[in-house]
Design a protein around this motif. Structure first.
Motif, PDB file in Angstrom:
ATOM      1  N   MET A 135      -7.549 -10.992  -0.652  1.00 56.54           N
ATOM      2  CA  MET A 135      -6.592 -11.659   0.225  1.00 56.54           C
ATOM      3  C   MET A 135      -5.432 -12.292  -0.535  1.00 56.54           C
ATOM      4  SD  MET A 135      -7.016 -11.333   3.480  1.00 56.54           S
ATOM      5  CE  MET A 135      -7.389  -9.624   3.202  1.00 56.54           C
TER       6      MET A 135
ATOM      7  N   HIS B 296       4.952  -5.406  -0.964  1.00 54.80           N
ATOM      8  CA  HIS B 296       3.832  -5.600  -1.884  1.00 54.80           C
ATOM      9  C   HIS B 296       3.945  -4.663  -3.086  1.00 54.80           C
ATOM     10  CE1 HIS B 296      -0.269  -6.179  -3.329  1.00 54.80           C
ATOM     11  NE2 HIS B 296      -0.425  -4.858  -3.289  1.00 54.80           N
TER      12      HIS B 296
ATOM     13  N   VAL C 109     -13.779  -0.853   5.136  1.00 56.58           N
ATOM     14  CA  VAL C 109     -12.655  -1.511   4.449  1.00 56.58           C
ATOM     15  C   VAL C 109     -11.842  -2.340   5.435  1.00 56.58           C
ATOM     16  CG1 VAL C 109     -10.517  -1.144   3.145  1.00 56.58           C
ATOM     17  CG2 VAL C 109     -12.534   0.255   2.660  1.00 56.58           C
TER      18      VAL C 109
ATOM     19  N   GLN D  25     -11.343  -6.607   5.907  1.00 52.90           N
ATOM     20  CA  GLN D  25     -10.040  -7.293   5.945  1.00 52.90           C
ATOM     21  C   GLN D  25      -9.919  -8.146   7.215  1.00 52.90           C
ATOM     22  OE1 GLN D  25      -8.708  -6.817   2.964  1.00 52.90           O
ATOM     23  NE2 GLN D  25     -10.359  -5.316   2.795  1.00 52.90           N
TER      24      GLN D  25
ATOM     25  N   ALA E  83      -3.286  -5.349   4.921  1.00 52.62           N
ATOM     26  CA  ALA E  83      -4.400  -5.699   4.035  1.00 52.62           C
ATOM     27  C   ALA E  83      -5.289  -4.494   3.755  1.00 52.62           C
ATOM     28  CB  ALA E  83      -5.226  -6.825   4.664  1.00 52.62           C
ATOM     29  N   THR E  84      -5.495  -3.661   4.767  1.00 55.46           N
ATOM     30  CA  THR E  84      -6.312  -2.461   4.583  1.00 55.46           C
ATOM     31  C   THR E  84      -5.628  -1.493   3.630  1.00 55.46           C
ATOM     32  OG1 THR E  84      -7.192  -2.717   6.826  1.00 55.46           O
ATOM     33  CG2 THR E  84      -7.462  -0.562   5.780  1.00 55.46           C
TER      34      THR E  84
ATOM     35  N   VAL F  10      -3.386  -2.182   1.317  1.00 51.89           N
ATOM     36  CA  VAL F  10      -3.380  -2.775  -0.026  1.00 51.89           C
ATOM     37  C   VAL F  10      -4.711  -2.523  -0.723  1.00 51.89           C
ATOM     38  CG1 VAL F  10      -3.386  -4.983  -1.265  1.00 51.89           C
ATOM     39  CG2 VAL F  10      -1.607  -4.514   0.423  1.00 51.89           C
ATOM     40  N   GLU F  11      -5.801  -2.722   0.012  1.00 50.57           N
ATOM     41  CA  GLU F  11      -7.137  -2.514  -0.567  1.00 50.57           C
ATOM     42  C   GLU F  11      -7.343  -1.061  -0.967  1.00 50.57           C
ATOM     43  OE1 GLU F  11     -10.899  -4.036  -1.784  1.00 50.57           O
ATOM     44  OE2 GLU F  11      -8.982  -4.990  -1.248  1.00 50.57           O
ATOM     45  N   LEU F  12      -6.875  -0.128  -0.153  1.00 57.97           N
ATOM     46  CA  LEU F  12      -7.039   1.293  -0.468  1.00 57.97           C
ATOM     47  C   LEU F  12      -6.233   1.695  -1.699  1.00 57.97           C
ATOM     48  CD1 LEU F  12      -6.923   2.821   3.136  1.00 57.97           C
ATOM     49  CD2 LEU F  12      -8.934   2.506   1.677  1.00 57.97           C
TER      50      LEU F  12
ATOM     51  N   ALA G   8      -5.406  -0.382  -4.108  1.00 54.25           N
ATOM     52  CA  ALA G   8      -5.995  -1.090  -5.252  1.00 54.25           C
ATOM     53  C   ALA G   8      -7.273  -0.406  -5.724  1.00 54.25           C
ATOM     54  CB  ALA G   8      -6.283  -2.540  -4.878  1.00 54.25           C
ATOM     55  N   GLN G   9      -7.970   0.284  -4.797  1.00 52.78           N
ATOM     56  CA  GLN G   9      -9.223   0.970  -5.138  1.00 52.78           C
ATOM     57  C   GLN G   9      -9.147   2.434  -4.676  1.00 52.78           C
ATOM     58  OE1 GLN G   9     -13.010  -1.224  -4.715  1.00 52.78           O
ATOM     59  NE2 GLN G   9     -11.838  -2.735  -3.533  1.00 52.78           N
TER      60      GLN G   9
ATOM     61  N   LEU H 243     -11.901   4.599  -3.074  1.00 55.19           N
ATOM     62  CA  LEU H 243     -12.235   4.520  -1.652  1.00 55.19           C
ATOM     63  C   LEU H 243     -11.615   5.686  -0.884  1.00 55.19           C
ATOM     64  CD1 LEU H 243     -11.711   0.688  -1.047  1.00 55.19           C
ATOM     65  CD2 LEU H 243     -13.904   1.907  -1.036  1.00 55.19           C
TER      66      LEU H 243
END
Length: 475
Positions: free
Chosen positions: A1, A129, A310, A314, A432-433, A435-437, A439-440, A443
């Motif tokens: 976050m 971002h 994921v 979030q 947010a979803t 960004v997470e994807l 970053a990783q 996934l």
């Protein structure tokens, strides 16, 4: 976050501009494949934000693609902006009242003015971002027309415009918040035109061949068919041409539009063939000529639990929707206009969360069960994207709890404070979803493997045949 914390100022600063954009599109209320002004508003704003714009995507004037970034995984955000016929409504009115601001017959009874704007908001937030962090990734906003009765994304899928996407994200306005974790029904829509022979209905009826009789016999035949089709299938029809206004003339032409739905693509195709056979029988019985015009279709939705988990994480991290006292008061007034059955239909799946209380606004989060295999008895052209690339979507509360889709109450609440709050909350979930994807990226690979498993090794086959022209190109 941490990424969302860094973007908080951006969301706060840009919310008034996005709210104004959503309200503009609410007022335009344009129908399928005619969303010219709405598509232009979105594409112009994204171009001003530094996105590269590709217009006339898949040969559709109201479809476009906005892209930012040159390398890395492609994250697609799906936006819609079409309205529904016959749902013109005065904003904020507590009774069904035709609008004085938008005198047409259409209205945003499914919240697509919010849907497209929130995805737009998320695309720009993700761009910010990536600029700030230097992470690699390509952000794509797809302007998708004609979800309502037009299967715009299915025609786009047929043209291959989603083929290089690594993951697709979207959402839908609702009266509660949770994952869109159900499958949907595949569908096929076709027009059945019967050609008979006109004659004087009293003097020489034996010389006539009634096309309207053929339509009526087809409808009766399909009604008998309902007993012998899968329980999760649905067939609907509308008589679009009854053959004229003179009962003393045997109707020489009549037309009926059918929408056939079933749980999976092949089941929809099989049921559609049976409906065609009924129509052929009606033509034989009335000595009419039958013309079948394939209109559109869409697939059943393929869930992706990898992406679902994921997005749900979030949603949990962002916390519940925050609605102020005024929003609660307005929502309570709208809820009072609803039938008890409308509210009960939404309350039942949320019984474990509500615990007997029915709120004016649902501010919580619907539990997610990755092992559930429910069907939502509706259809969406997002499903065709889900066959091509891993796809995930959310429901977000933008309306008084219990507000049914495609209702005048939904249109009336479309410019409310709650609608805008839900729209911004959805943008944060999508951002947010994404960004997470990024970053990783592992996934994304896992999600692609899951998609292959769900397709059982089969390729995507568009349910709209290659020879079927786009609706606005037909004679």
């Amino acid at each position: 976050m941490q990424a969302m914390s860094a973007l908080q100022d951006f969301f706060q600063r840009e919310t008034p501009r996005m709210t104004a954009l959503a309200d503009q599109i609410w007022s335009l209320a344009e129908l399928r494949y005619a969303e010219n002004a709405s598509a232009q508003l979105h594409s112009n704003a994204l171009e001003q934000a530094g996105f590269r714009i590709t217009r006339d995507v898949a040969g559709i004037p109201t479809a476009f693609m906005a892209e930012w970034g040159d390398a890395g995984p492609v994250i697609a955000l799906l936006g819609e902006y079409d309205a529904l016929s016959g749902l013109n409504q005065q904003s904020g009115a507590l009774v069904c009242t035709p609008s004085i601001d938008s005198p047409g017959l259409a209205g945003h009874g499914c919240g697509h003015h919010l849907l497209g704007t929130s995805a737009h908001f998320a695309a720009i937030a993700l761009q910010q971002h990536l600029k700030r962090t230097g992470l690699s990734g390509r952000v794509r906003y797809y302007g998708c027309p004609a979800e309502e009765g037009g299967s715009g994304k299915t025609f786009m899928a047929r043209a291959g415009v989603f083929d290089d996407v690594d993951a697709a994200l979207t959402w839908h306005p609702a009266s509660y918040t949770g994952l869109f974790s159900q499958s949907t029904l595949a569908n096929i829509q076709a027009k059945f035109v019967f050609h008979g022979k006109a004659s004087h209905a009293a003097h020489s009826p034996h010389l006539g061949r009634s096309a309207l009789d053929a339509v009526e016999l087809m409808n009766v035949g399909v009604n008998y068919l309902r007993e012998h089709m899968p329980s999760d299938a649905r067939v609907h029809y509308a008589i679009t041409d009854s053959g004229g206004l003179s009962p003393n003339v045997v109707q020489a032409r009549a037309e009926v539009l059918y929408l056939v739905r079933a749980a999976r693509n092949h089941e929809a195709a099989e049921l559609y063939e049976r409906v065609q056979n009924v129509a052929r029988g009606a033509a034989l019985m009335t000595d009419c000529r039958l013309e079948i015009v394939f209109d559109k279709a869409c697939s059943n939705l393929l869930q992706n639990n990898t992406l679902n988990k994921v997005m749900y994480a979030q949603m949990q991290a962002l916390g519940q929707l925050q609605a102020d006292a005024q929003a609660h008061a307005v929502a309570g007034q709208f809820q009072a206009t609803l039938d008890k059955n409308d509210v009960d239909a939404v309350s039942r799946p949320l019984a474990s969360v509500l615990r007997g209380k029915v709120p004016a606004i649902f501010e919580g989060l619907m539990p997610y069960d990755p092992d559930a295999s429910d069907i939502m008895f509706g259809s969406t052209d997002v499903a065709d994207v889900s066959w091509i690339t891993p796809t995930v979507q959310a429901w977000v509360a933008c309306y008084a709890f219990g507000t049914p889709l495609h209702s005048w109450q939904m249109v009336s609440q479309g410019q409310s404070g709650l609608a805008h709050t839900g729209m911004v909350h959805a943008a944060k979930i999508l951002t947010a979803t994404a960004v997470e994807l990024l970053a990783q990226p592992e996934l994304l690979e896992r999600a692609k493997e899951e998609l292959l498993q769900r397709r059982e090794g089969k390729p995507y086959i568009c349910p709209i045949p290659a020879e079927v022209a786009l609706p606005f190109l037909r004679k």
